[in-house]
Design a protein around this motif. Structure first.
Motif, mmCIF file in Angstrom:
data_model
loop_
_atom_site.group_PDB
_atom_site.id
_atom_site.type_symbol
_atom_site.label_atom_id
_atom_site.label_comp_id
_atom_site.label_asym_id
_atom_site.label_seq_id
_atom_site.Cartn_x
_atom_site.Cartn_y
_atom_site.Cartn_z
ATOM 1 N N ASP C 147 -12.270 -3.974 -5.881
ATOM 2 C CA ASP C 147 -12.633 -2.598 -5.556
ATOM 3 C C ASP C 147 -12.121 -2.154 -4.194
ATOM 4 O O ASP C 147 -12.061 -0.974 -3.918
ATOM 5 C CB ASP C 147 -14.161 -2.445 -5.581
ATOM 6 C CG ASP C 147 -14.701 -2.599 -6.978
ATOM 7 O OD1 ASP C 147 -13.893 -2.506 -7.916
ATOM 8 O OD2 ASP C 147 -15.923 -2.813 -7.129
ATOM 9 N N PHE C 148 -11.812 -3.102 -3.329
ATOM 10 C CA PHE C 148 -11.391 -2.717 -1.996
ATOM 11 C C PHE C 148 -9.870 -2.596 -1.859
ATOM 12 O O PHE C 148 -9.348 -2.481 -0.764
ATOM 13 C CB PHE C 148 -11.939 -3.696 -0.947
ATOM 14 C CG PHE C 148 -11.708 -5.152 -1.265
ATOM 15 C CD1 PHE C 148 -10.448 -5.702 -1.131
ATOM 16 C CD2 PHE C 148 -12.743 -5.960 -1.697
ATOM 17 C CE1 PHE C 148 -10.222 -7.030 -1.425
ATOM 18 C CE2 PHE C 148 -12.527 -7.291 -2.001
ATOM 19 C CZ PHE C 148 -11.258 -7.827 -1.867
ATOM 20 N N TYR C 150 -6.556 -0.390 -2.977
ATOM 21 C CA TYR C 150 -6.081 0.854 -3.575
ATOM 22 C C TYR C 150 -4.576 0.770 -3.787
ATOM 23 O O TYR C 150 -3.800 0.824 -2.846
ATOM 24 C CB TYR C 150 -6.442 2.048 -2.688
ATOM 25 C CG TYR C 150 -7.917 2.334 -2.704
ATOM 26 C CD1 TYR C 150 -8.477 3.048 -3.753
ATOM 27 C CD2 TYR C 150 -8.749 1.867 -1.702
ATOM 28 C CE1 TYR C 150 -9.836 3.295 -3.806
ATOM 29 C CE2 TYR C 150 -10.113 2.101 -1.746
ATOM 30 C CZ TYR C 150 -10.647 2.820 -2.799
ATOM 31 O OH TYR C 150 -11.989 3.052 -2.844
ATOM 32 N N ASP C 152 -1.286 2.406 -5.549
ATOM 33 C CA ASP C 152 -0.880 3.737 -5.998
ATOM 34 C C ASP C 152 0.405 3.641 -6.820
ATOM 35 O O ASP C 152 1.465 3.360 -6.287
ATOM 36 C CB ASP C 152 -0.672 4.630 -4.776
ATOM 37 C CG ASP C 152 -0.761 6.096 -5.145
ATOM 38 O OD1 ASP C 152 -0.266 6.439 -6.241
ATOM 39 O OD2 ASP C 152 -1.314 6.880 -4.361
ATOM 40 N N VAL C 155 3.560 6.261 -5.909
ATOM 41 C CA VAL C 155 4.529 6.012 -4.847
ATOM 42 C C VAL C 155 5.590 5.036 -5.321
ATOM 43 O O VAL C 155 6.782 5.212 -5.077
ATOM 44 C CB VAL C 155 3.806 5.457 -3.606
ATOM 45 C CG1 VAL C 155 4.789 5.146 -2.519
ATOM 46 C CG2 VAL C 155 2.765 6.444 -3.132
ATOM 47 N N MET C 184 -2.699 -10.876 -2.721
ATOM 48 C CA MET C 184 -2.266 -10.088 -1.585
ATOM 49 C C MET C 184 -0.908 -10.567 -1.075
ATOM 50 O O MET C 184 -0.046 -9.758 -0.733
ATOM 51 C CB MET C 184 -3.304 -10.182 -0.470
ATOM 52 C CG MET C 184 -2.886 -9.449 0.779
ATOM 53 S SD MET C 184 -4.214 -9.386 1.966
ATOM 54 C CE MET C 184 -3.285 -9.390 3.480
ATOM 55 N N VAL C 188 2.352 -8.319 -0.402
ATOM 56 C CA VAL C 188 2.878 -8.234 0.949
ATOM 57 C C VAL C 188 4.322 -8.731 0.998
ATOM 58 O O VAL C 188 5.175 -8.129 1.647
ATOM 59 C CB VAL C 188 1.974 -9.033 1.910
ATOM 60 C CG1 VAL C 188 2.645 -9.207 3.250
ATOM 61 C CG2 VAL C 188 0.639 -8.334 2.074
ATOM 62 N N HIS C 205 11.010 2.194 4.511
ATOM 63 C CA HIS C 205 10.175 1.106 4.998
ATOM 64 C C HIS C 205 8.919 0.995 4.145
ATOM 65 O O HIS C 205 8.136 1.933 4.046
ATOM 66 C CB HIS C 205 9.812 1.400 6.446
ATOM 67 C CG HIS C 205 8.864 0.421 7.027
ATOM 68 N ND1 HIS C 205 9.232 -0.862 7.345
ATOM 69 C CD2 HIS C 205 7.564 0.537 7.347
ATOM 70 C CE1 HIS C 205 8.189 -1.485 7.840
ATOM 71 N NE2 HIS C 205 7.167 -0.669 7.861
ATOM 72 N N ASP C 209 1.158 -2.327 6.706
ATOM 73 C CA ASP C 209 -0.118 -2.011 7.347
ATOM 74 C C ASP C 209 -1.261 -2.305 6.384
ATOM 75 O O ASP C 209 -1.154 -2.050 5.181
ATOM 76 C CB ASP C 209 -0.181 -0.517 7.689
ATOM 77 C CG ASP C 209 0.615 -0.191 8.930
ATOM 78 O OD1 ASP C 209 0.936 -1.120 9.672
ATOM 79 O OD2 ASP C 209 0.907 0.994 9.139
ATOM 80 N N CYS C 210 -2.353 -2.816 6.933
ATOM 81 C CA CYS C 210 -3.512 -3.093 6.078
ATOM 82 C C CYS C 210 -3.987 -1.820 5.373
ATOM 83 O O CYS C 210 -4.383 -1.821 4.217
ATOM 84 C CB CYS C 210 -4.664 -3.632 6.909
ATOM 85 S SG CYS C 210 -4.247 -5.031 7.916
ATOM 86 N N GLY C 211 -3.927 -0.720 6.167
ATOM 87 C CA GLY C 211 -4.474 0.536 5.666
ATOM 88 C C GLY C 211 -3.692 1.133 4.517
ATOM 89 O O GLY C 211 -4.100 2.146 3.952
ATOM 90 N N VAL C 212 -2.564 0.543 4.166
ATOM 91 C CA VAL C 212 -1.816 1.061 3.027
ATOM 92 C C VAL C 212 -2.597 0.798 1.727
ATOM 93 O O VAL C 212 -2.588 1.605 0.810
ATOM 94 C CB VAL C 212 -0.424 0.412 2.981
ATOM 95 C CG1 VAL C 212 0.277 0.708 1.676
ATOM 96 C CG2 VAL C 212 0.402 0.914 4.147
ATOM 97 N N HIS C 214 -5.961 -0.943 1.907
ATOM 98 C CA HIS C 214 -7.393 -1.115 2.140
ATOM 99 C C HIS C 214 -7.942 0.053 2.939
ATOM 100 O O HIS C 214 -7.599 0.211 4.104
ATOM 101 C CB HIS C 214 -7.649 -2.407 2.913
ATOM 102 C CG HIS C 214 -7.134 -3.637 2.225
ATOM 103 N ND1 HIS C 214 -7.586 -4.039 0.993
ATOM 104 C CD2 HIS C 214 -6.202 -4.536 2.582
ATOM 105 C CE1 HIS C 214 -6.960 -5.149 0.641
ATOM 106 N NE2 HIS C 214 -6.098 -5.472 1.587
ATOM 107 N N TYR C 215 -8.796 0.870 2.312
ATOM 108 C CA TYR C 215 -9.488 1.919 3.061
ATOM 109 C C TYR C 215 -10.768 2.318 2.377
ATOM 110 O O TYR C 215 -11.113 1.762 1.361
ATOM 111 C CB TYR C 215 -8.608 3.143 3.309
ATOM 112 C CG TYR C 215 -7.777 3.629 2.163
ATOM 113 C CD1 TYR C 215 -8.305 4.490 1.209
ATOM 114 C CD2 TYR C 215 -6.446 3.227 2.036
ATOM 115 C CE1 TYR C 215 -7.541 4.952 0.167
ATOM 116 C CE2 TYR C 215 -5.669 3.681 0.998
ATOM 117 C CZ TYR C 215 -6.228 4.558 0.062
ATOM 118 O OH TYR C 215 -5.449 5.001 -0.978
#
Lengths: 990, 466, 215
Positions: C147-148, C150, C152, C155, C184, C188, C205, C209-212, C214-215
């Motif tokens: 669930d954590f 995301y 997409d 893209v 992961m 990555v 590029h 980034d983690c935030g790509v 995980h948010y």
């Protein structure tokens, strides 16, 4: 990539007869169910696609539906963001005449009320105290028989509502009542402003509530009107007010705002000049002001000589001078529910030539149409048991009037309450209204502005609007949508000039509103004979205090009493959550030997009414008053017993079987059902004491006296200066530390993007819309009263509030505080497991799933914006999980979280840009706080793009970062607060 | 060690009672071979009770959430890290006594070094417990170790002082354990030779086939000196690293360069106080008055008064630095530390750590066991409060007044605090019961009368071969 | 000494044995569902549709281009073809032969699997509405992310990534199977590699980034 398949997705035979509602039912609940089932880690996860594909709805893709907010009568236009068939977030419609793109905390919170499992489901008949659920058709049948009887016998029918600003409902009401011989529609408002229309009836010959145009006012004088928070149409007013003070746009001018008030209101502590005014002196002060204005105009009028005896005479001279200088561009308002006082307000505005300029009677407000005077008549009829049928809709008179209106004495009481309330408890029938997000409706908040409300979700609970109910009881069983369209076709379409009705209606539906030319003529004759100078009312005798009742920004009149978000929203002035309390000035508290939290019994001196509440010592309040918030003590708030964690030392948010706070109306309603202002009360200590749940303990930038270091008694964290000083030198507010910067580390990221946020402290009113918006967007849990007491509130965005000045010129500085996304973030270097790291775009990312919860990052955060999941926070109402944003991870116990600059929105905008093969443009990304801000105080963007709005703002001399000297290099820029105080009071730069 | 034996300087009163090596063996091994005394059982029951309270508290906390502690958004660390730093500090004296004093050839250490080192190990175990249970998700505590993984791979943050702690504490525990165990081997052989049955099997396995030959002794001695040399820098490094948790962060009151020496000396100070306290009890309970004599006590008192004075100096330096820094936040942090809501804790700290030890200048106080015992307890309390004042007291009120908050510990936190002591005492009592509390062979090297120690060594060697 | 050597040998044997066993029995770490191939409510064949018939992936999974989720096609998408195609070609030929032999009109043959589809959309054998409300098909989700995370699709599709890169040779899978381990590290590494631009090419590029995610 074959995109030509889109049209073939729907089969012709399936298209026929398949309404969108039916589709939503399938797709919405199919996927919602699957995603909820997916939360539990079963061996298999199901994916249940919709039966029918659709062009509009792609699972996982958000879409927006325009509608109108039902949070109060202001009628803001809203856009509901929906995901997979259910609304999850509300935003204002940009360009809407009322909301102008913003939305208030109550509006933001109302999306949660949709998922309230305690709402009524279908019609209900109550016999001998036992509820019986009926099908709507059965209920209609039975009621029709009763109604026919009443029609035949000439029975007395009364319909009691709050303001009905839906034109189609008004027509339905008229049509329904016409069929009876003795039928009347009465309306009152929980938060009434009826004295203003009443005063206009006297001075202008018409019962009208003007539309106030704060953006056009250069001088604003407000007497006890909390227009930035709760008064009539706060979102509209806040937007107008800030536009009149926008240093970036106007540059040369800034409105000056005088506030004279008894309690410390949000609006008051944002004012340029504020003074404490005893409530019993309002009339005398206004008379004095009118006298001075008469003198300025060289006229001799009804207020002659009043200025001599008026309190605050010196200040009044200044105010009058300012007003006169800006006549035609000034505004005088008062919150008092006293038509004599309001007549004086009208007179002042008339003398200043403000009608037609800052007070618009053509596009008059319809946001408060209730007329309280009618309540006394209704009460007389009820007392004599002469009412055969009383229908109550959109109002809760038993609570609002604290039982003074004996609705139970009607022979038949029908309540249209959406959820159980004090009135529906006494009703014989409940015909519930739906939530505004699941129904059709319209509204005309301002004359000529028509908003539409449309369903965003298949009805979760079976309800029917008042319009449909009355139509059905009158024999018209068309669906609600048809009733609405019918009205629009007949009444509004001809005014629009659009040829085809469907085009007109669909466009209005798409936009959410339509503005039609208003042809009304308003008499510009002012009846001077109506104006009389008013003397001071008697002051409370020694030992007694004058009672001031006020609404809180989230609770309002109590209608949001079942909304946990709004209960946990800290009051913007007191910073207290989950309660109402008796506010006393520090001097009065000292005189009465009462300290914060001491429970007192507040008793009316000439009545038996009394309630018990804890004391809150509120700076800036008049010494002769006790102020108590309305909207508390609501029935059913015992549902919050289990909100927040349950553990050994945990205390329930509300004791089982008890309610949150106390209904202050009990003190202010007389036996005739009239609501009274300024009653005299006495306080008596009960001996009990409670700890109020406040999110802030230290309320000033000045350090405690015994700890302060010489030369550093005050921390200069919120930069502030006066308008005059700023005009003389734009750098006046920029008193940052120009320290030489030495970096140990190389630049953390070298890309062409650094996301940043600029917050204009001059614009921010502290209204806290952003706080609730952030909570809704980011799935921030509710933690309950006990956890707030323990300083464990979870809000990612808080508003720091610091009082400045003395009791008589108190001012508050509001500073929204969220993760500053530092480039040299102290939190990043300390996390042992790399759970918080820097992104290539300058964001400080918190990776929940990597976090082990050492809390080291929170300790080292100089801004203390990190929030830790101390417990697993359940919702007291599982249905409310549907309001969760599926784009944001639900954080588990034991992990740190914080503001992410709405990373999910950044990612969404970037994904869309990539899909369209372009770059992200400035303005593509709006975090939730920016989007909801009525004042437009928050701007998001790329600091490294010199063309972006934020880069422009960051270059302003007013811009500064918090705690610059730490060299943590935050990405949030604050623009210094500029106030327009009187010249002799200019503090200049500190 | 042979050369050492020959030239050993023997202070007359180091070991009392004119013991022969045989007496020593009998005295030390005796209690282990008899049934436990009532006193031991009582103490053990008490320690177990404390431990049980701790286990229940920690279990409840892990099952329910860190929220069962009184921490909040502002004060993220309270009792947990205070306990951690306190226990790490306690451990220091053991290493100092066993390693540093060995290298400095301080003979008086022989009576106490074994138990001091055991104390080190148990204290580090207690210390290691708190960083694990203070985590929001302790079941993921292994993420602080760099290990190959399928996340990219994802390593740990080498810039984090908490990670340095992991290595500092890990190394410290490993070296201390090895050093202690190696030191135990000859005595384990003695125990092996004196016992039979299961005990013989276990001690036999643990003594790694010790035969007492000259070659074994020679190798053994080399190993001890090497380990002591390895352990010595740890005395300085471990608490310096622990202090960087605070010193490298931006929190006013933490962010100061004086912290590493301040922490190290504080650790030695509190460690000695703890050793002395335990020794005072042990000599009474285990009848070791002859082995732990006033000479030892006096020596330790002197160390305490010396380190206590340095600690006082550190407090003064800290205040001076804050004043001299000119930073309003730094100055306020100390103003608040002394006069703020936790001012009482600061007062306790100064009273116990700076004032109380000064009484030890007096010979009369030093020779009164009761007074010494009281002072050691006060020092331990004071040192706990020192960490508490630094941690919670600094966090409480930092930069933004809006975020200031009080900190009130809960019953669960007290439970964890008690449990730490329970664990420590339980382990220590088990150690007293199953292993020689006093290093038998080392004591023999400092005997003042009776046979020459080498005879006993020969004796051991012969038995070992047999 | 011999005994000791024996012990050491035994120890190493044990270690080697464990490693070999672990490899051969393809022991996976918890959370790794590589190779997951559950039975679906309808025996839909990707081999037939994507492989043999060559239907574009995004004809059915049209969400991949516009949304985070690729989506599982609605029954109405299936019906675009299956209102005509109601059984396998062999069955159809057989029926035609039989009909020719018996000199009658060939009947519509509905395969047992398609029967389920028609049930779902509420149609009877003759593709006439039964009047009953349809019931969505409950497919079993094969590619599950925590669930954590995301991910997409949009893209990746926009950047021209082939579906097979992650989903493997779907066109040869009778039943859909999780091809990649979806760990992961797997994500990555791909992001890292695609960040490296070949000479003369400008490759966007792919952020690590983690935030790509995980948010």
């Amino acid at each position: 990539m074959d995109q030509s398949t889109e049209d073939e997705v729907l089969l012709p035979f399936e298209r026929e007869g398949s309404s969108r509602r039916g589709f939503l039912q399938l797709v919405g609940f199919g996927i919602a169910g699957a995603s909820l089932a997916g939360c539990s880690r079963g061996p298999t996860r199901r994916a249940i696609p919709a039966l029918e594909a659709s062009r509009e709805f792609v699972p996982g893709r958000p879409y927006w539906i325009a509608s109108s907010c039902g949070g109060c009568e202001a009628g803001c236009g809203v856009l509901a963001r929906c995901r997979d068939g259910r609304p999850i977030k509300l935003e204002g419609i940009p360009g809407h005449p009322v909301s102008a793109g913003g939305l208030c905390p109550a509006g933001q919170g109302s999306v949660l009320s949709l998922y309230d499992s305690k709402r009524f489901d279908g019609a209900r008949r109550i016999v001998d105290g036992r509820g019986q659920d009926l099908r709507w058709s059965a209920a209609d049948e039975e009621l029709t028989v009763i109604l026919d009887g009443l029609r035949a016998s000439g029975g007395r029918v009364r319909l009691l509502t709050s303001t009905v600003n839906s034109p189609s409902t008004r027509v339905a009401i008229d049509r329904f009542l016409e069929s009876f011989q003795d039928a009347r529609h009465l309306s009152y408002d929980g938060l009434s402003a009826s004295a203003i229309p009443s005063a206009h009836e006297l001075t202008h010959g018409e019962r009208v509530l003007p539309r106030y145009r704060f953006e056009r006012a250069k001088t604003i004088v407000a007497f006890d009107a909390d227009f930035l928070a709760t008064w009539i149409s706060p979102v509209e007013f806040a937007a107008g007010y800030t536009r009149g003070r926008d240093l970036d746009v106007q540059g040369e001018t800034m409105s000056r705002h005088y506030q004279l008030e008894a309690r410390t209101s949000l609006t008051g502590c944002r004012a340029d000049v504020r003074t404490r005014l005893a409530p019993w002196e309002t009339g005398a002060v206004l008379s004095g002001l009118c006298d001075l204005l008469e003198q300025c105009g060289g006229a001799r009028g009804p207020c002659r000589g009043a200025a001599e005896h008026a309190p605050h005479a010196e200040l009044l001279v200044t105010i009058a001078a300012d007003l006169w200088e800006t006549r035609g561009e000034s505004l005088v308002i008062a919150g008092a529910q006293d038509s004599e006082v309001q007549v004086l307000v009208n007179y002042a505005n008339e003398l200043l030539g403000n009608y037609g300029a800052t007070l618009d009677l053509v596009h008059a407000s319809q946001q408060r149409l209730g007329d309280e005077r009618e309540l006394a008549e209704l009460q007389a009829e009820l007392a004599d048991e002469q009412v055969d049928l009383l229908i109550v809709a959109g109002a809760n008179p038993v609570y609002d009037l604290a039982g003074a209106l004996t609705v139970e004495r009607a022979k038949l009481l029908v309540s249209c309450a959406a959820a159980p309330d004090e009135t529906s408890e006494l009703a014989d029938w409940v015909l519930p209204e739906p939530h505004f997000l699941e129904s059709w409706n319209d509204a005309e908040p301002l004359r000529g502005t028509f908003s539409l409300t449309q369903p965003t979700v298949p009805a979760l609970r079976s309800g029917r609007t008042l319009r449909a109910t009355l139509a059905a009881l009158g024999g018209d069983s068309r669906p609600d949508r048809e009733l609405l369209r019918d009205h629009w076709r007949r009444e509004l379409h001809p005014r629009s000039g659009v040829e085809d009705f469907d085009t007109f209606f669909d466009r209005a539906l798409d936009d959410g509103f339509v503005v039609l030319d208003e042809q009304r003529r308003v008499s510009d004759h002012f009846v001077r004979e109506a104006v009389h100078a008013v003397a001071s009312a008697p002051a409370p005798v020694t030992g007694a205090l004058s009672l001031v009742l006020y609404p809180k920004i989230g609770m309002l009149d109590g209608r949001h009493g079942h909304n946990p978000w709004l209960h946990e929203l800290p009051d913007p002035v007191s910073k207290i959550t989950w309660d109402n309390y008796a506010c006393l000035s520090p001097l009065t508290a000292e005189r009465l030997e009462l300290e914060e939290g001491a429970v007192v019994e507040i008793a009316v001196t000439d009545d038996a009414a009394a309630i018990s509440l804890p004391v809150h010592v509120q700076r800036g309040q008049h010494d002769g008053v006790v102020a108590v918030a309305l909207g508390y003590g609501r029935l059913g708030t015992d549902r919050f017993t289990d909100v927040g964690p349950q553990w050994l030392e945990g205390r329930p948010t509300v004791e089982a079987g008890s309610v949150i706070g106390a209904n202050a109306r009990l003190l202010a309603v007389d036996s005739a059902g009239r609501r009274l202002d300024g009653r005299h009360v006495t306080l008596a200590r009960t001996g009990a004491s409670v700890e109020l749940a406040a999110t802030q303990d230290h309320h000033s930038l000045v350090l405690p006296e015994h700890l302060a270091i010489e030369g550093h008694e005050r921390r200069d964290l919120v930069h502030t200066t006066s308008f005059a000083a700023w005009k003389a030198d734009p750098h006046a507010a920029a008193h940052g530390h120009d320290l030489p910067v030495t970096d140990l580390w190389s630049d953390d990221h070298s890309g062409d993007t650094t996301w940043g946020l600029a917050i204009d402290l001059s614009k921010c009113t502290g209204c806290s819309a952003c706080v609730v918006s952030c909570q809704a967007e980011n799935n921030v849990p509710v933690v309950g009263r006990d956890e707030v007491r323990r300083h464990r509130e979870m809000s990612w965005l808080r508003i720091d509030r610091y009082f400045e000045g003395g009791e008589d010129d108190l001012r508050a500085l509001h500073q929204p505080m969220m993760c500053q996304q530092c480039d040299h973030a102290p939190c990043e270097s300390v996390c042992p497991v790399l759970a918080t790291v820097h992104s290539a775009e300058g964001l400080n990312q918190q990776v929940y799933n990597r976090c082990v919860g050492t809390r080291y990052c929170a300790n080292t955060c100089p801004y203390k914006v990190r929030r830790f999941n101390w417990f697993e926070y359940p919702r007291e109402d599982a249905l409310q999980n549907h309001a969760l944003n599926p784009d944001v991870t639900i954080r588990s116990r034991g992990v740190m979280e914080k503001c992410s600059f709405c990373l999910q929105r950044i990612q969404e905008a970037k994904a869309e840009a990539r899909r369209e093969g372009r770059d992200v443009r400035d303005g593509d990304i709006t975090p939730a706080c920016q989007q909801s801000c009525p004042a437009g105080a928050i701007v998001f963007g790329n600091l490294r793009d010199p063309e972006s709005r934020i880069a422009q703002l960051a270059k302003r001399p007013r811009a500064y970062s918090m705690l610059e000297e730490l060299n943590v290099q935050p990405s949030v820029r604050y623009l210094a607060h500029v106030h327009n105080g009187r010249k002799e009071e200019d503090h200049g730069a500190h | 060690m042979h050369t050492e034996l020959q030239t050993a300087h023997r202070p007359p009163a180091l070991i009392g009672g004119n013991k022969t090596p045989t007496d020593v063996t009998r005295d030390v091994c005796g209690p282990l071979e008899r049934r436990p005394t009532r006193m031991w059982w009582l103490a053990f029951a008490g320690a177990l009770t404390l431990l049980a309270i701790g286990v229940v508290s920690v279990w409840y906390q892990i099952a329910t959430g860190i929220g069962t502690w009184g921490l909040n958004r502002t004060v993220g660390w309270g009792f947990d890290i205070t306990n951690f730093v306190f226990w790490v500090g306690i451990g220091h004296a053991g290493t100092l006594i066993s390693a540093v004093l060995l290298l400095f050839r301080q003979k008086w250490r022989t009576s106490i070094n074994r138990s001091a080192e055991a104390m080190t190990i148990f204290a580090v175990m207690c210390a290691g417990l708190f960083p694990v249970i203070h985590m929001g998700r302790p079941w993921l505590a292994f993420w602080v170790f760099p290990y190959p993984n399928f996340r990219g791979p994802l390593w740990v943050n080498w810039r984090s002082a908490l990670l340095w702690d992991v290595f500092a504490i890990g190394t410290y525990f490993t070296i201390s354990l090895v050093f202690w165990y190696v030191g135990l081997i000859p005595d384990l052989a003695t125990l092996r030779d004196r016992s039979r049955g299961l005990r013989k099997k276990i001690t036999g396995l643990l003594s790694l086939g010790w035969d007492g030959s000259a070659r074994t002794w020679s190798r053994y001695e080399m190993a001890c000196v090497l380990l002591a040399s390895l352990a010595t820098p740890l005395v300085v490094s471990v608490h310096s690293v622990v202090s960087t948790d605070f010193a490298t962060s931006v929190v006013p009151g933490w962010h100061t360069t004086v912290l590493p020496p301040y922490f190290v000396i504080g650790a030695v100070f509190s460690g000695f106080a703890m050793v002395l306290m335990l020794m005072l009890i042990a000599r009474k309970v285990m009848n070791f008055e002859d082995y732990i004599t006033t000479v030892h006590i006096t020596a330790m008192c002197k160390v305490i008064v010396f380190t206590g004075s340095i600690v006082g100096l550190a407090y003064a330096t800290e205040l001076f630095t804050a004043w001299y820094s000119g930073s309003e936040y730094e100055q306020f942090a100390f103003s608040n530390r002394i006069r703020g809501p936790m001012g009482w804790a600061y007062a306790v700290m100064v009273l116990c750590n700076v004032v109380a030890p000064q009484f030890l200048w007096s010979r009369r106080v030093r020779s009164s066991l009761g007074m010494v015992f009281t002072i050691t307890i006060m020092v331990n309390i004071g040192m706990w409060f020192e960490r508490f004042v630094i941690i919670a007291g600094s966090l409480q009120r930092d930069y933004l007044p809006s975020a200031w908050s009080d900190y009130v510990p809960t019953s669960i936190e007290f439970g964890a605090l008690i449990g730490g002591f329970g664990l420590f005492f339980t382990l220590f009592l088990l150690f007293c019961r199953f292993l020689p509390m006093i290093s038998i062979f080392e004591i023999k090297t400092v005997l003042s009368g009776g046979h020459h120690a080498t005879e006993e060594v020969e004796e051991t060697k012969e038995r070992g071969v047999a | 000494m011999m005994a000791l050597n024996g012990k050491i040998l035994a120890f190493f044997m044990l270690v080697i044995g464990t490693v070999v066993l672990a490899r051969t029995a393809s022991v996976r770490l918890p959370g790794n569902n590589q190779g997951y191939e559950p039975v679906q409510p309808i025996a839909y064949s990707h081999r037939l549709h994507a492989g043999e018939l060559g239907i574009d992936c995004q004809y059915c999974h049209y969400g991949a281009e516009r949304s985070r989720h690729a989506g599982i096609p609605s029954a109405s998408v299936c019906m675009n073809c299956h209102k005509t195609v109601t059984s396998g070609f062999d069955a159809f030929l057989e029926e035609r032969e039989a009909a020719e032999k018996e000199e009658r009109e060939p009947q519509r043959i509905v395969s047992s699997e398609l029967r389920k589809l028609f049930d779902a959309v509420g149609l009877d054998e003759k593709l006439e509405p039964t009047g009953e409300l349809g019931k969505p098909i409950e497919w079993v989700r094969v590619h599950n992310l925590p669930d954590f995370v995301y991910f997409d699709h949009r893209v990746h599709v926009a950047k021209g990534l082939a579906c097979e890169t992650c989903h493997g040779p779907v066109q040869s899978m009778e039943r859909i199977r999780q091809h990649s381990d979806l760990s992961m590290g797997w994500c990555v590494n791909c992001h890292r590699e695609s960040s490296i631009a070949p000479e003369g090419h400008l490759v966007e590029h792919a952020s690590t980034d983690c935030g790509v995610c995980h948010y």
